[in-house]
Scaffold this active site. Structure first.
Site, PDB file in Angstrom:
ATOM      1  CD  GLU A   1       4.612  -5.018   6.994  1.00  0.00           C
ATOM      2  OE1 GLU A   1       3.475  -4.952   7.504  1.00  0.00           O
ATOM      3  OE2 GLU A   1       5.394  -4.053   6.935  1.00  0.00           O
TER       4      GLU A   1
ATOM      5  NE  ARG B   1      -5.587   0.588   7.737  1.00  0.00           N
ATOM      6  CZ  ARG B   1      -4.293   0.610   7.404  1.00  0.00           C
ATOM      7  NH1 ARG B   1      -3.729  -0.440   6.877  1.00  0.00           N
ATOM      8  NH2 ARG B   1      -3.558   1.698   7.600  1.00  0.00           N
TER       9      ARG B   1
HETATM   10  P1  IMP Z   1       8.167  -0.757   2.261  1.00  0.00           P
HETATM   11  O1  IMP Z   1       8.934  -0.154   3.394  1.00  0.00           O
HETATM   12  O2  IMP Z   1       8.291   0.067   1.000  1.00  0.00           O
HETATM   13  O3  IMP Z   1       8.455  -2.209   2.017  1.00  0.00           O
HETATM   14  O4  IMP Z   1       6.655  -0.542   2.597  1.00  0.00           O
HETATM   15  C1  IMP Z   1       5.943  -1.385   3.357  1.00  0.00           C
HETATM   16  C2  IMP Z   1       4.646  -0.744   3.773  1.00  0.00           C
HETATM   17  O5  IMP Z   1       4.098   0.101   2.752  1.00  0.00           O
HETATM   18  C3  IMP Z   1       3.622  -1.813   3.994  1.00  0.00           C
HETATM   19  O6  IMP Z   1       3.626  -2.229   5.340  1.00  0.00           O
HETATM   20  C4  IMP Z   1       2.341  -1.128   3.624  1.00  0.00           C
HETATM   21  O7  IMP Z   1       1.803  -0.477   4.736  1.00  0.00           O
HETATM   22  C5  IMP Z   1       2.718  -0.097   2.598  1.00  0.00           C
HETATM   23  N1  IMP Z   1       2.433  -0.570   1.220  1.00  0.00           N
HETATM   24  C6  IMP Z   1       3.316  -0.930   0.266  1.00  0.00           C
HETATM   25  N2  IMP Z   1       2.698  -1.312  -0.872  1.00  0.00           N
HETATM   26  C7  IMP Z   1       1.379  -1.199  -0.622  1.00  0.00           C
HETATM   27  C8  IMP Z   1       0.195  -1.483  -1.399  1.00  0.00           C
HETATM   28  O8  IMP Z   1       0.227  -1.919  -2.566  1.00  0.00           O
HETATM   29  N3  IMP Z   1      -0.988  -1.245  -0.775  1.00  0.00           N
HETATM   30  C9  IMP Z   1      -1.094  -0.780   0.500  1.00  0.00           C
HETATM   31  N4  IMP Z   1      -0.019  -0.527   1.263  1.00  0.00           N
HETATM   32  C10 IMP Z   1       1.205  -0.714   0.712  1.00  0.00           C
HETATM   33 MG    MG Z   2       1.786  -1.540   6.677  1.00  0.00          MG
END
Ligand code: IMP
Ligand code: MG
Length: 174
Positions: A97, A163
């Site tokens: 991830e 990206r």
């Molecule tokens: P979670 O479910 O909140 O842990 O989110 C995970 C997903 O959110 C990651 O796979 C990213 O795609 C996105 N994400 C979380 N923080 C960031 C960031 O700072 N920049 C870009 N994408 C983020």
């Molecule tokens: Mg992601």
């Protein structure tokens, strides 16, 4: 308008990814590893990590989930839009991830992969962003711990943009 401030350079990323590859190679010595990249964010990390792993047998597949919609705020909802195609039975699976934020996505994925009769399921994240963690999930391999902020580059996006940058930066929106 947005400005970017680099926090992880190309060289820092390359060095850390090599270290992770070496550690994974030691830990999975003699095993059949399956790397599963979480699209889209992990595509660059996955490509570099795979080439840093020195094992005889490594299979690669991808999964796609979305939890973010088009902004920097999590929608809280996780949808699976592309599943793996490899047979995972008795395989050692490593979920790759880009970043863990609230932890919801990986907790959901980890749970879902544990149902699939894999020999083991572990997690490798390039970045562990601890500030907004809501679910108690511990990655097995972590590239960098970053305290806060919204990050872009090296696969990470804001509204599907940025990206392609080779370094990771803090994005400041104004
Ligand atoms: P979670 O479910 O909140 O842990 O989110 C995970 C997903 O959110 C990651 O796979 C990213 O795609 C996105 N994400 C979380 N923080 C960031 C960031 O700072 N920049 C870009 N994408 C983020
Ligand atoms: Mg992601």
């Amino acid at each position: 308008m947005s400005t970017r401030k680099t926090i992880l350079s190309k060289a820092q990323l390359q060095k850390r990814v090599s270290e992770l590859g070496a550690q994974i190679s030691r830990d999975y010595s003699g095993k059949s590893l399956v790397l599963i990249g979480v699209l889209n964010g992990a595509f660059i990390f996955m490509a570099d990590l795979a080439r840093a792993i020195e094992l005889e047998h490594v299979q690669v597949d991808f999964i796609r989930v979305s939890s973010y919609g088009k902004s920097s705020e999590s929608s809280g909802e996780i949808t699976l839009s592309k599943d793996v195609e490899l047979d995972l039975e008795d395989k050692d699976v490593l979920l790759v991830e880009d970043i863990i934020d609230t932890g919801r996505t990986l907790a959901w994925l980890h749970h879902s992969f544990q149902q699939r009769k894999a020999a083991s399921v572990r997690i490798c994240t390039l970045i562990d962003k601890s500030e907004r963690r809501e679910v108690d999930i511990q990655p097995d391999y972590t590239g960098f711990v970053v305290a806060e902020g919204f990050l872009v580059g090296y696969g990470l996006d804001y509204a599907e943009d940025f990206r392609h940058f080779p370094e990771i930066s803090h994005l400041e929106l104004s």
